[in-house]
Design a protein around this motif. Structure first.
Motif, PDB file in Angstrom:
ATOM      1  N   VAL B 145     -52.170 -35.587 -17.071  1.00  0.00           N
ATOM      2  CA  VAL B 145     -51.506 -34.374 -16.594  1.00  0.00           C
ATOM      3  C   VAL B 145     -51.843 -33.182 -17.477  1.00  0.00           C
ATOM      4  CG1 VAL B 145     -49.298 -33.346 -15.996  1.00  0.00           C
ATOM      5  CG2 VAL B 145     -49.654 -35.817 -15.718  1.00  0.00           C
ATOM      6  N   TYR B 146     -51.751 -33.383 -18.793  1.00  0.00           N
ATOM      7  CA  TYR B 146     -51.907 -32.253 -19.710  1.00  0.00           C
ATOM      8  C   TYR B 146     -53.294 -32.151 -20.303  1.00  0.00           C
ATOM      9  CZ  TYR B 146     -46.917 -32.014 -19.213  1.00  0.00           C
ATOM     10  OH  TYR B 146     -45.678 -31.902 -18.675  1.00  0.00           O
ATOM     11  N   SER B 147     -54.122 -33.147 -20.113  1.00  0.00           N
ATOM     12  CA  SER B 147     -55.462 -33.125 -20.683  1.00  0.00           C
ATOM     13  C   SER B 147     -56.408 -33.535 -19.567  1.00  0.00           C
ATOM     14  CB  SER B 147     -55.515 -34.105 -21.855  1.00  0.00           C
ATOM     15  OG  SER B 147     -56.738 -34.027 -22.489  1.00  0.00           O
ATOM     16  N   ASP B 148     -56.807 -32.545 -18.761  1.00  0.00           N
ATOM     17  CA  ASP B 148     -57.491 -32.918 -17.538  1.00  0.00           C
ATOM     18  C   ASP B 148     -59.009 -32.842 -17.623  1.00  0.00           C
ATOM     19  OD1 ASP B 148     -57.530 -30.249 -17.758  1.00  0.00           O
ATOM     20  OD2 ASP B 148     -56.606 -29.766 -15.837  1.00  0.00           O
ATOM     21  N   PHE B 220     -56.341 -47.027 -19.204  1.00  0.00           N
ATOM     22  CA  PHE B 220     -55.818 -47.411 -17.890  1.00  0.00           C
ATOM     23  C   PHE B 220     -54.985 -46.261 -17.301  1.00  0.00           C
ATOM     24  CE2 PHE B 220     -55.846 -52.242 -18.919  1.00  0.00           C
ATOM     25  CZ  PHE B 220     -57.211 -52.255 -18.730  1.00  0.00           C
ATOM     26  N   ASP B 221     -54.176 -45.632 -18.139  1.00  0.00           N
ATOM     27  CA  ASP B 221     -53.378 -44.499 -17.661  1.00  0.00           C
ATOM     28  C   ASP B 221     -54.277 -43.401 -17.124  1.00  0.00           C
ATOM     29  OD1 ASP B 221     -50.969 -45.606 -18.194  1.00  0.00           O
ATOM     30  OD2 ASP B 221     -50.226 -43.982 -19.446  1.00  0.00           O
ATOM     31  N   ARG B 222     -55.358 -43.120 -17.847  1.00  0.00           N
ATOM     32  CA  ARG B 222     -56.184 -41.975 -17.494  1.00  0.00           C
ATOM     33  C   ARG B 222     -57.156 -42.268 -16.354  1.00  0.00           C
ATOM     34  NH1 ARG B 222     -56.439 -37.611 -20.643  1.00  0.00           N
ATOM     35  NH2 ARG B 222     -58.493 -37.244 -19.780  1.00  0.00           N
ATOM     36  N   LEU B 223     -57.769 -43.460 -16.394  1.00  0.00           N
ATOM     37  CA  LEU B 223     -58.807 -43.736 -15.402  1.00  0.00           C
ATOM     38  C   LEU B 223     -58.272 -44.446 -14.174  1.00  0.00           C
ATOM     39  CD1 LEU B 223     -61.835 -44.863 -17.613  1.00  0.00           C
ATOM     40  CD2 LEU B 223     -61.289 -42.596 -16.752  1.00  0.00           C
TER      41      LEU B 223
END
Lengths: 206, 614
Positions: B145-148, B220-223
């Motif tokens: 969300v904050y580091s896109d 996992f959260d990011r990808l």
């Protein structure tokens, strides 16, 4: 090279520890399993921290888990540990044929476990419990999935070793490989015992 | 048992890519680590230029975040650790009288995975932005969300790949030290540097898997849209802090313990005295390693864990001052009454002692949880950890490099340049970071890219920037010294300092590929010094001259790492075919390694005798 001299292709009693390379490999593998213990310890901690985070309308652990199925998977995996012990014992008797047979049984049981696990995961997906459903589901699939990935790796690894021993026979190079694969397989089983307790039994009770 | 195998021996660049020789791998680690050290140093200079005056706009806010993040990440994972790995590769097998490490092939694999992980991390600069959530990569800042941008993806995957290399190295050195010691080299006769590497390797083994899990969860959260750290879906942001610091605090000791080991060797050698309190030194090292796992939450006092947890972690943290104090006193008592040589190596070592004490004292101050509410996230913390990492670790590394340079390369670093470098770097260091204590106490927060005029921060920031430039000049002077030294034609003997105490000084500089013509017999602590005191020139051999078995060079570790590199890239951009191809390369290499036995080759006696004469 070592105190155990081989006469006419006769292997020493513990061929996995007959050479320095073999002893190094066995020690390194025990250390590696120490690191793996921390890896799974962290995964268990993450799961314990997040397992209560089931969102509204999603199935809870109690609704999801089907103990008879998991018990069957547990039984299969624990039996495969026993058969891998038989394989190592056969190796120590220098009985290559029996060793290969027991390894094949071990791999077959590992595959059986995987089939049940895949069936179980598909079942959960149908119940609305996907990887991205909630923090509980993400941590569940990560913990159990890491274990499942270890089983897959073990199955592939031991299968390749079976082929290798079939071609090259048992010697002071192949014996340590079989031995550490056995250690690995036991470790994967021990982790499953904890998963059975912490994830499934506590999921049913807590 | 001499096999008739002929093994292709490579030359030139192929020799370096395929080498499994721990000494060459040590040099590779030094070159790669030194390269990243210069990059990280450049980033530090950029930070200080940005902060030299209030409301400066040299860097944009976003660029500053990237530079700050990459400075920390690069320095810890890609500069400090690899340079330590360089020294442990170059020296530990020699100190225990071994011909190589336990797993030469894995040693090479560890280097290449580290290098490709580090390259992946730095490619982010040219691929839409570097990681920008700080070296600790706290969520939710590091969440999608904050580091896109892809920045944090490069962080999680680059560090994961280079972490594999570190873990492999840790296991390798544990086994090497346990199984490969020369006859007579009992644990309590091991040189202090080897002891510190032993404990550090154990810390690596038990700390890095936690990072593996943390990075995997964040990945996992990011990808794949998992919810570990996403509170909206039941995730927990504090969980990341716990996982990160359960790894991160031992990491601090992974870095500093080898420096303690280096300092112990250098001070003893150049005081011409036995290390004071050797057994208490060993005890203190092991105790620090143990306590290092018990204190992670002192990074999280202000997170709100409650007074009981804060009190326990506070006390545990202060306990570490006890074994560290033992070490400080031991170094002082080693110098006491010794005949001290003040050469560059020893200047760094002696300079280390008071500097590290200062870092330790602020550490105890920070350990007091109530006071930490005041210090937290200010420049006081920045000053503290730079005092222990630069003033401790980096000075230790410089001491070790000057001390072992003749052993690694057969040439002595230039003393005059060395001393100028030391004073430039040392004064620059204290100028940079001493004032930051006060900036912090006055309330300047860390990680900000601008500050207002009129807060009283201006002068001290200017001083700090001047100091950083001096450190930069010092680092460049060290590179100049390396170049000057490499052009000299001098040939050194086995013991160029004349006061060598340990086994590495019994063999030629640089050592032949098999290290020891005959495995030495160790008759006491400081094996060489003991022989000198007994009137012998060198150590007694434990075996007759015979053919020496050597492992074959291999290109596989290089390709395994290339595979991981490609795989990491593929998954980051959701190109699963490329990702799969990368992993396939790695697994194919693993299978090839398993299928084809490495019989190695033998260096025959005639060849050995030629080598000795030459």
């Amino acid at each position: 090279m070592s105190a155990h001299s081989h006469v006419d292709g006769q292997l020493p009693h513990e061929p996995e520890k007959a050479t320095l390379e073999g002893r190094n490999k066995v020690l390194a593998f025990w250390l590696f399993l120490g690191g793996e213990t921390v890896l799974f310890g962290t995964l268990f901690s993450v799961y314990l921290a997040l397992r209560g985070q089931v969102l509204e309308g999603n199935p809870s652990a109690n609704e999801l888990f089907d103990l008879p199925l998991v018990a069957a998977a547990t039984f299969i995996l624990l039996t495969s540990s026993l058969t891998s012990v038989f394989a190592i014992q056969a190796m120590h008797r220098n009985n290559v044929k029996s060793m290969i047979n027991w390894l094949i049984v071990t791999v077959a049981l590992g595959l059986g476990f995987l089939v049940l696990e895949v069936y179980e995961f598909i079942h959960y997906l149908h119940m609305g419990h996907g990887f991205t459903t909630s923090a509980f589901s993400s941590s569940f699939y990560t913990l159990v999935g890491f274990h499942g990935a270890h089983v897959i790796l073990g199955v592939v690894w031991i299968s390749l070793l079976i082929g290798q021993v079939y071609k090259k026979g048992l010697n002071t190079v192949t014996a340590p490989k079989i031995y550490v694969a056995g250690l690995y397989w036991h470790f994967v089983d021990v982790v499953w015992v904890f998963i059975f307790t912490v994830v499934y039994l506590m999921g049913k009770v807590g | 048992m001499a096999h008739g195998h002929t093994v292709k021996r490579y030359t030139g660049i192929m020799d370096w890519i395929t080498t499994v020789d721990h000494k060459k791998i040590g040099i590779l680690y030094l070159i790669a680590g030194g390269f990243f050290f210069l990059i990280g140093g450049l980033e530090a200079i950029l930070i200080r230029i940005q902060l030299w005056q209030p409301m400066n706009d040299f860097l944009s806010a976003d660029m500053y975040n990237q530079v700050l993040t990459m400075h920390g990440t690069t320095m810890i994972f890609l500069a400090a650790m690899p340079i330590l790995f360089a020294l442990m590769n170059a020296i530990v097998p020699l100190q225990i009288g071994a011909r190589d490490v336990a797993f030469p092939f894995l040693n090479s694999l560890g280097f290449w995975t580290f290098l490709f992980g580090g390259l992946l991390l730095n490619i982010s600069w040219f691929a839409g932005g570097a990681p920008n959530a700080g070296w600790t990569s706290y969520v939710p800042l590091a969440s999608p969300v904050y580091s896109d941008t892809h920045g944090v993806d490069f962080y999680v995957i680059g560090l994961q790949i280079s972490g594999i290399g570190t873990l492999i190295g840790g296991i390798n050195f544990l086994v090497t030290i346990i199984n490969m010691r020369a006859p007579g080299m009992s644990f309590m006769r091991m040189p202090m540097f080897t002891w510190s590497i032993f404990v550090t390797s154990a810390l690596i083994l038990f700390a890095f898997p936690a990072l593996t899990v943390g990075l995997a969860a964040l990945m996992f959260d990011r990808l794949f849209s998992a919810n570990f750290f996403n509170p909206e879906m039941g995730g927990n942001a504090v969980l990341w802090e716990h996982i990160f610091w359960i790894f991160g605090h031992p990491e601090v000791y992974i870095l500093i313990l080898p420096a303690f080991g280096i300092i112990s060797e250098v001070i003893a050698t150049f005081s011409r005295k036995r290390l004071f309190g050797y057994s208490s030194m060993v005890f203190a090292t092991v105790l620090i390693g143990f306590l290092g796992f018990m204190v992670w939450a002192h990074h999280m006092f202000t997170t709100g864990l409650g007074p009981v947890a804060n009190a326990l972690f506070s006390i545990a943290t202060m306990l570490i001052a006890v074994p560290t104090g033992i070490k400080i006193f031991n170094w002082i008592f080693t110098m006491w009454g010794g005949s001290i040589t003040f050469n560059s190596a020893n200047l760094y070592a002696i300079g280390f002692v008071p500097t590290f004490v200062m870092g330790g004292v602020t550490g105890v101050m920070l350990a007091a949880a109530p006071a930490d509410y005041q210090y937290h996230d200010t420049y006081f913390v920045v000053a503290h950890f730079h005092y222990v990492i630069v003033g401790g670790l980096v000075l230790g590394i410089f001491a070790g490099l000057h001390y072992w340079w003749p052993k690694m390369f057969g040439k002595m670093l230039n003393e005059t340049l060395g001393k100028i470098t030391f004073w430039t770097f040392y004064i620059g260091f204290h100028l940079t970071f001493f004032v930051q204590h006060f900036l912090g106490l006055m309330g300047m927060p860390r990680r900000i890219y601008q500050y207002l005029d009129g807060l009283g921060f201006n002068q001290m920031n200017l001083i700090s920037t001047i100091g950083a430039l001096l450190m930069g000049i010092g680092s460049i002077l060290f590179v100049v010294n390396i170049i000057v030294t490499s052009r000299s034609k001098e040939k050194l003997g086995a013991d160029p300092w004349g006061d060598g105490r340990t086994l590495e000084w019994t063999i030629p500089s640089p050592p032949p590929e098999y290290n020891f013509l005959q495995t030495p017999l160790v008759r006491g602590f400081d094996a060489l010094w003991k022989e000198k005191m007994d009137g012998n020139k060198t150590v007694t051999p434990a075996e007759p001259v015979g053919p020496i078995h050597m492992p074959s060079p291999s290109i596989l570790p290089f390709f395994m790492s290339v595979g991981l590199f490609i795989g990491g890239f593929g998954f980051m951009y959701h190109q699963y075919i490329i990702g799969g191809v990368g992993l396939l390369i790695t697994f194919t290499c693993m299978i090839l390694r398993s299928l084809y036995d490495d019989h190695g080759y033998h260096i025959e006696v005639e060849e050995l005798e030629k080598g000795v004469k030459a």
